[in-house]
Structures are given as structure tokens and as C-alpha cells.
Design a protein around this motif. Structure first.
Motif, mmCIF file in Angstrom:
data_model
loop_
_atom_site.group_PDB
_atom_site.id
_atom_site.type_symbol
_atom_site.label_atom_id
_atom_site.label_comp_id
_atom_site.label_asym_id
_atom_site.label_seq_id
_atom_site.Cartn_x
_atom_site.Cartn_y
_atom_site.Cartn_z
ATOM 1 N N GLY A 135 0.840 -1.191 0.000
ATOM 2 C CA GLY A 135 0.000 0.000 0.000
ATOM 3 C C GLY A 135 0.868 1.232 0.000
ATOM 4 O O GLY A 135 1.673 1.437 0.920
ATOM 5 N N VAL A 157 -1.980 0.599 -4.904
ATOM 6 C CA VAL A 157 -1.953 -0.693 -4.201
ATOM 7 C C VAL A 157 -1.524 -1.794 -5.182
ATOM 8 O O VAL A 157 -2.351 -2.569 -5.673
ATOM 9 C CB VAL A 157 -3.324 -1.015 -3.569
ATOM 10 N N THR A 186 -3.524 -1.202 4.736
ATOM 11 C CA THR A 186 -4.141 -2.058 3.719
ATOM 12 C C THR A 186 -4.352 -3.444 4.296
ATOM 13 O O THR A 186 -3.493 -3.951 5.031
ATOM 14 C CB THR A 186 -3.245 -2.153 2.469
ATOM 15 N N SER A 195 -8.115 -0.542 1.515
ATOM 16 C CA SER A 195 -7.111 0.405 2.000
ATOM 17 C C SER A 195 -7.813 1.612 2.593
ATOM 18 O O SER A 195 -8.889 2.010 2.123
ATOM 19 C CB SER A 195 -6.191 0.854 0.861
#
Length: 522
Positions: A135, A157, A186, A195
């Protein structure tokens, strides 16, 4: 009379002799283990699988040989928490003895993630030795891996595969609005990832069961499907400033979110706000809807924030952060000066079961709390001396605290040097100890080496908090670790941020800062 005295002396001598025989015959427990790595070691002339347990009499000698292991440095044999640095060691048994081979993992691979702008690594999902998800907050516009930029900073991500000793990154679209959007955590959910963070963008098109923009800075959550497309996204907030700091999956695939809020309206209406800034926790459905009766603000009239929340085995939740309040939810809790480390246990309805404030003469924060096999573990920092802090090394120290399930403190220990250290994540490792990641700026005391400015700092603790090993990673600029995980092969994976372009940062810096992923051992 003299005969009685003589017989008594004989009796005492017999007792002493018998006691000596018992001591000679008494057998002591001997346990041989290793930091999560070895399957066997040579004990005497035989190969023994680990963990190896046996008994021995006082004075017995046990010869153990440490094998060479690629990817690791042998640090020594820890014998009842005393380190012997010899590879081949003969141990004389005098009592119950715990023997542990200490191996420090080397940096075997790393990758920088970013483009011409700035990236920071905050989220990590370790799914297997070969499969990861990161993340990242990103504002780069020139990378083939970062597909699109919506303006300012965005959520990014990307999944990664580890194949043939290299990281392969899948290109993924960045998500957000025309303002700045910052990722903080995340987690994995069936079909994708969730997230969270915060945003000041007003133009993100909320989807699914989400909520519109509320004003100021809003918390922000997004569910991405496995192919990188949006499942749903939503604002969370009110007319004040609101932030989401952590997300974890619960039983039944709901989500537990924590953060801080300056709002008492919109999503935070009726949550019981106490002051300008409160910590908050909420349960969210897997479709992005806040569960109406499971939203709550925690704190007092001071500044209070919650940085992490996780469900426990009994269906309740652990929350942690810091507090500066002595009223509201904290009116009956003894506090020290400045910011105090704050830990709470709440039930399934978010009612407080117990809580505690710990600290000293300066500031403390808890960045993470985890339920472990035999209680609770908390990690953060302290800058204090006195009261709850027993061994201040200087500046900020990493502070790790172990609790029973009922909140009783078992032990607390500080780690660091005379400059600043902070811990942002902690995990229970396969050997029953703990691995911690964060940063260090020190070059002394618990820190053997510094590559320059701040380094990623990983420390490995035994189950009693004993510092088994520590290692720094980085270059001549600033580097920090944010999340840590362990693979089924007992490697450690760390994600953080680097602004260095030398030393351990072999993959090179793309912009001002990059997200930095490290693989330690094997």
C-alpha cells in the motif's frame, strides 16, 4: 547425653550426604531452539531436530555446533539470556537451561517503488513467500507501473510476485481525487483488498454503499478487486477533519477501522465526541457501509487519537494510540505528563471493558497492538524517564509492552540509542518471539551500526522481551520501516520509505522518496 548428640550429628551428616546425592541425581530440563530458521543442529555427535528437549544432570556437558546458513549471520548461542558468540560451544548444565541459536537475517533482496515524485510505503499484505501486496501513497506521473495520477497524492496498491529471486510488480491504477489522498493501511478481504487513509479531495465519486464528501479532511476507504478495479470507495467524516489510521478484517468479513476525528456530525453524529480531536473506531461492512450502532468516539477534552484496532478471539476489539485527556472516557484513569500511551479493550458493541494510560515525564504513543498466543503486545515509543518507563536510552525509544488478556502489565522494555527510535509494527514470530520494525537515528547502545541519518530498524525479541538481534538497513539519507510480516519460510518482509540512493538501496531511487520493500533472509 553425648550419645544423643553423636547420633544427631550422624543423622545430620546422613541428611547432607543424601541431599548431595539427590542433587547429583537431579535432572534438569534442557531446551534447544533457534530463531525461526533451523530445522536441526548437531548436539554431541548426533543431528537433532529442533526444538530439541532433553534432561541432564548437574555438571553434564552438552556440545552444540552451529551450521552455516546462506542469507544469515550467526550471532551466537543465547544460554539463559546470556550470549555466547562461539559457533561451537560446550555448555555445562547447572540448572534448567534454555539454549537458542541466534541468526541475524541479511538483506537478500529489495525493491524501490515509485516514479519522479514522492512515494511512501504504509501497507503490507504478506500472502505467501512469493505473493505480496503493498500500500503506497504516490504523486508520480512518469511510471509505467503507476497507471494514471488524479492530482496530488493518490492511493496505489500494487501486488508483487517474488519469482527467481526478483520482485515483479503488476501495474496498477492510482486512485483518489484532484487533491491529496494519503494511504495509512491495507488489508486483504475476499476478492480484493481494502485500504484506508484520508483525503482532502472533494471530487472522488463515491460508489457502492459509500458516503459523499463531508468537508475538511475526510477519512477515505477503498476496496479494490483482485484485477485492480474499484469494488467500492467511500468518504468517512463530518464537517471537521477526520482520519483513518488502520483497517483489519473481523470474523464474518467485516472491517474494524480506527482513526481520529474532529467531527460530531454526518458519519460521526451520535458517536459521543468529547473534545476537539477524539479517537474513533467503527465496524464497516465488506460493502463499505458503516454499521450504524457500531460507531464510537473515544477520549476527553484533550487531544486523543487511535492508531490501530484489531478483533480479539472473544469477539471484542483492542485499540491503541495516545491521549492527553484526563476527563471524559479517561476521567478515572491515572495519567502522567504530556501524551500518554493509551490502550483499550472494548466489547463487540464497542463498550470499554478496560483501558490504561502509561507514560512518564514526556510523550508516549502506541502505534500498534496485537493479540498474541499468550496475551497482548503493544509497540510504539517513549521519550520519558520515570513512572512507567524504567530504562530511557535517550531521545525517543522504541517501547514494547506485554499484557495479559485482562490488561495486567507483564513487562515493558525500551530499545534504542541516545537519538530517536520509533516502532510502527510488531508481529509474533513462528518461534514465539516478536519482530518489530520502525526507524533509528542512533549509533550506540542497542544500535550497532547506522548507515546515515535515519535507518530502517528491525529488532527481534524473545518471548520475554530480551533483545535477540537487531539490524539496520538504508543509505545515507532517511529510511524508515512501517509494516513487517513473516513468510511461511520464516523470512521477514518489511515495507517503508527511503530517500537514499546508495548502500542498501541497490535498486536505485526514482524520485524524492520511494516506497521501499525489503526481504530479509533466505
Amino acid at each position: 547425653m553425648s550419645r544423643r548428640i553423636f547420633l544427631a550429628i550422624i543423622f545430620v551428616l546422613l541428611l547432607i550426604a543424601l541431599s548431595g546425592c539427590i542433587n547429583i541425581l537431579k535432572r534438569y530440563q534442557v531446551t534447544i531452539t533457534s530463531t525461526p530458521l533451523l530445522e536441526s543442529v548437531t548436539v554431541g555427535k548426533r543431528e537433532r531436530e529442533l526444538p530439541y528437549r532433553t534432561t541432564a544432570k548437574r555438571g553434564d556437558r552438552i556440545l552444540i555446533k552451529a551450521p552455516l546458513v546462506p542469507g544469515y549471520d550467526f550471532a551466537g548461542w543465547l544460554v539463559n539470556n546470556v550470549l555466547n558468540e562461539e559457533a561451537n560451544v560446550e555448555i555445562v548444565i547447572e540448572e534448567n537451561t534454555a539454549i537458542k541459536a541466534i541468526y541475524i537475517p541479511k538483506l537478500v533482496n529489495e525493491i524501490t517503488l515509485g516514479g519522479n515524485g514522492d512515494e511512501t510505503g504504509f501497507g503490507l499484505i504478506v500472502e505467501s513467500t512469493s505473493s505480496l501486496v503493498s500500500g503506497v501513497t504516490s504523486d508520480s506521473t512518469d511510471s509505467n507501473l503507476i497507471v494514471g495520477n488524479n492530482g496530488g497524492f493518490d492511493f496505489w496498491v500494487p501486488p508483487l510476485e517474488y519469482i527467481s529471486n526478483s520482485f515483479l510488480v503488476s501495474p496498477r491504477k492510482a486512485h483518489g481525487g484532484s487533491g491529496d489522498d494519503f494511504i495509512s493501511d491495507t488489508t486483504r478481504i475476499t476478492g480484493g483488498t481494502v485500504s484506508v487513509g484520508w483525503t482532502d479531495s472533494e471530487d472522488i465519486p463515491f460508489t457502492g454503499s459509500g458516503y459523499p464528501y463531508h468537508g475538511g479532511t475526510d477519512a477515505y476507504a477503498i476496496m479494490l478487486l483482485n484485477d485492480g478495479t474499484i469494488g467500492w470507495q467511500t468518504y468517512i467524516g463530518g464537517s471537521g477533519d477526520d482520519y483513518a489510521h488502520s483497517v483489519n478484517v473481523t470474523v464474518g468479513e467485516r472491517l474494524i477501522l480506527t482513526g481520529s476525528t474532529g467531527s460530531n456530525d454526518s458519519n460521526f453524529e451520535g458517536t459521543g465526541q468529547h473534545g476537539d480531536i477524539d479517537g474513533w473506531a467503527s465496524i464497516m461492512s465488506s460493502y463499505g457501509t458503516l454499521v450504524s450502532n457500531l460507531r464510537k468516539s473515544f477520549g476527553g477534552s484533550g487531544t486523543d487519537e487511535l492508531f490501530y484496532g484489531v478483533q480479539t478471539r472473544d469477539g471484542g476489539y483492542l485499540l491503541c494510540g495516545y491521549s492527553k485527556s484526563s476527563d471524559g472516557d479517561l476521567k478515572n484513569i491515572d495519567r502522567s505528563q504530556g501524551e500518554d500511551l493509551w490502550i483499550l479493550k472494548v466489547d463487540s458493541e464497542l463498550n470499554i471493558l478496560w483501558q490504561d494510560l502509561l507514560g512518564g515525564t514526556a510523550d508516549e504513543r502506541a502505534h500498534v497492538v496485537k493479540e498474541v498466543s499468550d496475551g497482548l503486545i503493544v509497540a510504539g515509543y517513549t521519550a520519558s524517564t520515570g513512572r512507567d518507563v524504567n530504562d530511557h536510552k535517550g531521545g525517543k525509544d522504541i517501547w514494547v509492552l506485554k499484557f495479559k488478556d485482562n490488561g495486567e502489565l507483564l513487562w515493558s522494555k525500551t530499545y534504542g540509542g541516545t537519538n530517536d527510535e520509533e516502532a510502527f509494527d510488531i508481529i509474533e514470530t513462528a518461534d514465539g518471539g516478536y519482530a518489530v520494525c520502525g526507524y533509528t537515528k542512533s549509533t550506540n547502545r542497542d544500535v550497532r551500526a547506522n548507515k546515515g541519518m535515519s535507518d530502517v530498524w528491525v529488532i527481534k525479541l524473545g518471548m520475554d522481551g530480551y533483545l535477540e538481534w537487531e539490524a539496520t538497513f538504508g543509505g545515507t539519507q532517511n529510511d524508515s520501516g512501517r509494516r513487517i510480516g513473516e513468510t511461511e519460510k520464516r523470512e521477514l518482509i518489511v515495507i517503508g520509505t527511503t530517500s537514499s540512493n546508495d548502500r542498501d538501496v541497490l535498486s536505485g531511487l526514482h524520485g524524492g522518496t520511494d516506497a521501499w520493500l525489503l526481504r530479509l533472509g533466505k
